[in-house]
Design a protein around this motif. Sequence first.
Motif, PDB file in Angstrom:
ATOM      1  N   UNK A   1     -12.187 -17.896 -11.285  1.00 31.04           N
ATOM      2  CA  UNK A   1     -11.469 -16.927 -10.465  1.00 31.04           C
ATOM      3  C   UNK A   1     -12.471 -16.020  -9.773  1.00 31.04           C
ATOM      4  N   UNK A   2     -12.050 -15.435  -8.662  1.00 31.46           N
ATOM      5  CA  UNK A   2     -12.887 -14.491  -7.935  1.00 31.46           C
ATOM      6  C   UNK A   2     -11.993 -13.348  -7.469  1.00 31.46           C
ATOM      7  N   UNK A   3     -12.508 -12.134  -7.582  1.00 33.40           N
ATOM      8  CA  UNK A   3     -11.766 -10.961  -7.139  1.00 33.40           C
ATOM      9  C   UNK A   3     -12.279 -10.533  -5.766  1.00 33.40           C
ATOM     10  N   UNK A   4     -11.362 -10.441  -4.811  1.00 43.72           N
ATOM     11  CA  UNK A   4     -11.706 -10.060  -3.439  1.00 43.72           C
ATOM     12  C   UNK A   4     -11.146  -8.669  -3.167  1.00 43.72           C
ATOM     13  N   UNK A   5     -12.001  -7.657  -3.013  1.00 42.09           N
ATOM     14  CA  UNK A   5     -11.504  -6.300  -2.745  1.00 42.09           C
ATOM     15  C   UNK A   5     -11.115  -6.119  -1.281  1.00 42.09           C
ATOM     16  N   UNK A   6     -10.080  -5.343  -1.060  1.00 42.99           N
ATOM     17  CA  UNK A   6      -9.640  -5.007   0.296  1.00 42.99           C
ATOM     18  C   UNK A   6      -9.586  -3.487   0.381  1.00 42.99           C
ATOM     19  N   UNK A   7     -10.489  -2.905   1.158  1.00 43.34           N
ATOM     20  CA  UNK A   7     -10.511  -1.456   1.320  1.00 43.34           C
ATOM     21  C   UNK A   7      -9.523  -1.069   2.423  1.00 43.34           C
ATOM     22  N   UNK A   8      -8.489  -0.336   2.053  1.00 43.30           N
ATOM     23  CA  UNK A   8      -7.477   0.061   3.031  1.00 43.30           C
ATOM     24  C   UNK A   8      -6.651   1.216   2.498  1.00 43.30           C
ATOM     25  N   UNK A   9      -6.115   2.004   3.418  1.00 46.52           N
ATOM     26  CA  UNK A   9      -5.173   3.058   3.045  1.00 46.52           C
ATOM     27  C   UNK A   9      -3.742   2.616   3.319  1.00 46.52           C
ATOM     28  N   UNK A  10      -3.594   1.448   3.911  1.00 53.49           N
ATOM     29  CA  UNK A  10      -2.272   0.927   4.222  1.00 53.49           C
ATOM     30  C   UNK A  10      -1.687   0.158   3.034  1.00 53.49           C
ATOM     31  N   UNK A  11      -0.385  -0.093   3.128  1.00 57.60           N
ATOM     32  CA  UNK A  11       0.291  -0.903   2.120  1.00 57.60           C
ATOM     33  C   UNK A  11       0.208  -2.366   2.510  1.00 57.60           C
ATOM     34  N   UNK A  12      -0.189  -3.202   1.577  1.00 54.99           N
ATOM     35  CA  UNK A  12      -0.226  -4.642   1.813  1.00 54.99           C
ATOM     36  C   UNK A  12       1.154  -5.217   1.509  1.00 54.99           C
ATOM     37  N   UNK A  13       1.691  -5.963   2.466  1.00 59.87           N
ATOM     38  CA  UNK A  13       3.008  -6.541   2.227  1.00 59.87           C
ATOM     39  C   UNK A  13       2.974  -8.055   2.034  1.00 59.87           C
ATOM     40  N   UNK A  14       1.869  -8.677   2.451  1.00 60.45           N
ATOM     41  CA  UNK A  14       1.811 -10.131   2.308  1.00 60.45           C
ATOM     42  C   UNK A  14       0.355 -10.587   2.282  1.00 60.45           C
ATOM     43  N   UNK A  15       0.065 -11.570   1.447  1.00 59.32           N
ATOM     44  CA  UNK A  15      -1.258 -12.192   1.409  1.00 59.32           C
ATOM     45  C   UNK A  15      -1.061 -13.700   1.421  1.00 59.32           C
ATOM     46  N   UNK A  16      -1.748 -14.387   2.318  1.00 63.14           N
ATOM     47  CA  UNK A  16      -1.700 -15.849   2.349  1.00 63.14           C
ATOM     48  C   UNK A  16      -3.102 -16.398   2.185  1.00 63.14           C
ATOM     49  N   UNK A  17      -3.184 -17.532   1.548  1.00 66.10           N
ATOM     50  CA  UNK A  17      -4.464 -18.156   1.190  1.00 66.10           C
ATOM     51  C   UNK A  17      -4.562 -19.530   1.831  1.00 66.10           C
ATOM     52  N   UNK A  18      -5.734 -19.840   2.411  1.00 68.12           N
ATOM     53  CA  UNK A  18      -5.964 -21.178   2.940  1.00 68.12           C
ATOM     54  C   UNK A  18      -6.265 -21.180   4.417  1.00 68.12           C
ATOM     55  N   UNK A  19      -6.761 -22.324   4.890  1.00 68.28           N
ATOM     56  CA  UNK A  19      -7.018 -22.526   6.315  1.00 68.28           C
ATOM     57  C   UNK A  19      -6.895 -24.011   6.629  1.00 68.28           C
ATOM     58  N   UNK A  20      -6.902 -24.322   7.909  1.00 67.45           N
ATOM     59  CA  UNK A  20      -6.711 -25.706   8.342  1.00 67.45           C
ATOM     60  C   UNK A  20      -7.864 -26.611   7.929  1.00 67.45           C
ATOM     61  N   UNK A  21      -9.022 -26.040   7.597  1.00 67.26           N
ATOM     62  CA  UNK A  21     -10.192 -26.840   7.245  1.00 67.26           C
ATOM     63  C   UNK A  21     -10.478 -26.845   5.752  1.00 67.26           C
ATOM     64  N   UNK A  22      -9.503 -26.384   4.962  1.00 61.50           N
ATOM     65  CA  UNK A  22      -9.663 -26.362   3.504  1.00 61.50           C
ATOM     66  C   UNK A  22      -8.484 -27.085   2.864  1.00 61.50           C
ATOM     67  N   UNK A  23      -8.782 -28.190   2.181  1.00 57.52           N
ATOM     68  CA  UNK A  23      -7.722 -28.939   1.505  1.00 57.52           C
ATOM     69  C   UNK A  23      -7.225 -28.168   0.289  1.00 57.52           C
ATOM     70  N   UNK A  24      -5.933 -28.318   0.020  1.00 59.93           N
ATOM     71  CA  UNK A  24      -5.327 -27.719  -1.166  1.00 59.93           C
ATOM     72  C   UNK A  24      -4.212 -28.640  -1.639  1.00 59.93           C
ATOM     73  N   UNK A  25      -4.372 -29.172  -2.851  1.00 62.88           N
ATOM     74  CA  UNK A  25      -3.415 -30.154  -3.349  1.00 62.88           C
ATOM     75  C   UNK A  25      -2.068 -29.545  -3.727  1.00 62.88           C
ATOM     76  N   UNK A  26      -2.053 -28.252  -4.032  1.00 56.72           N
ATOM     77  CA  UNK A  26      -0.809 -27.592  -4.448  1.00 56.72           C
ATOM     78  C   UNK A  26      -0.700 -26.234  -3.748  1.00 56.72           C
ATOM     79  N   UNK A  27      -0.319 -26.221  -2.482  1.00 57.81           N
ATOM     80  CA  UNK A  27      -0.330 -24.981  -1.694  1.00 57.81           C
ATOM     81  C   UNK A  27       0.844 -24.040  -1.940  1.00 57.81           C
TER      82      UNK A  27
END
Length: 204
Positions: A170-196
């Motif tokens: 696992x890896x922890x990715x920090x996001x510095x912001x004062x806003x509220x996060x409402x959605x996070x999506x993972x992946x890109x067109x050039x990265x395979x994922x068997x169970x998206x």
Amino acid sequence: MADFPIIDPTLVDDYGVARYGTHAATESDAPIVTLSTQQSGVPFFLNSYPKPGMGYLYVKDLLGDDLFTKALHTYIRNWNGKHPMPYDFFNSMNAGGGRNLNWFWQRWFFDSGYPDLAIGSVNKTGPGYDIVVQAKGSKPVPVDLTVTFADNTTQKIHRTIGVWETGATSVTVPVATTQTVKRVSLGSALVSDSFPKDNTWEAK
């Protein structure tokens, strides 16, 4: 001389990327470095085109353009006009890049397994948020996150395959912001994922 068409740099060709994710770790998949007389079918296609192509792309992303070019030129100088084997390529890239990438060569080219990342959790912190990305599969792939805030603005965050070098799951990715996060999506067109299906998080 005929004019060659100009390729639109904004286009993303995912040919074979999703297909690999679908077939990874099934009877249609085998390690790239596998002795075989097969010259057609899904396994031959995967091991001839998308899988090695993605492997080289991920190493280029890790090393950066200049260092990757230096490593590639080292391989060319060492083996131009000769008959290199896969190990010769890997060793030349290690030497030219000044970095031991055997952990990646082993897992991507020799081992079985599948690529699968997932969003483990999204936690509020003082500076913003911590997004935990889990590696559920054994194939090391880049981490690409798209964070959508309450005002519908977005932030894209990228991590290279280097985050998996030590064998972390696992890896922890920090996001510095004062806003509220409402959605996070993972992946890109050039990265395979068997169970998206576990690649999206929505605030409740």
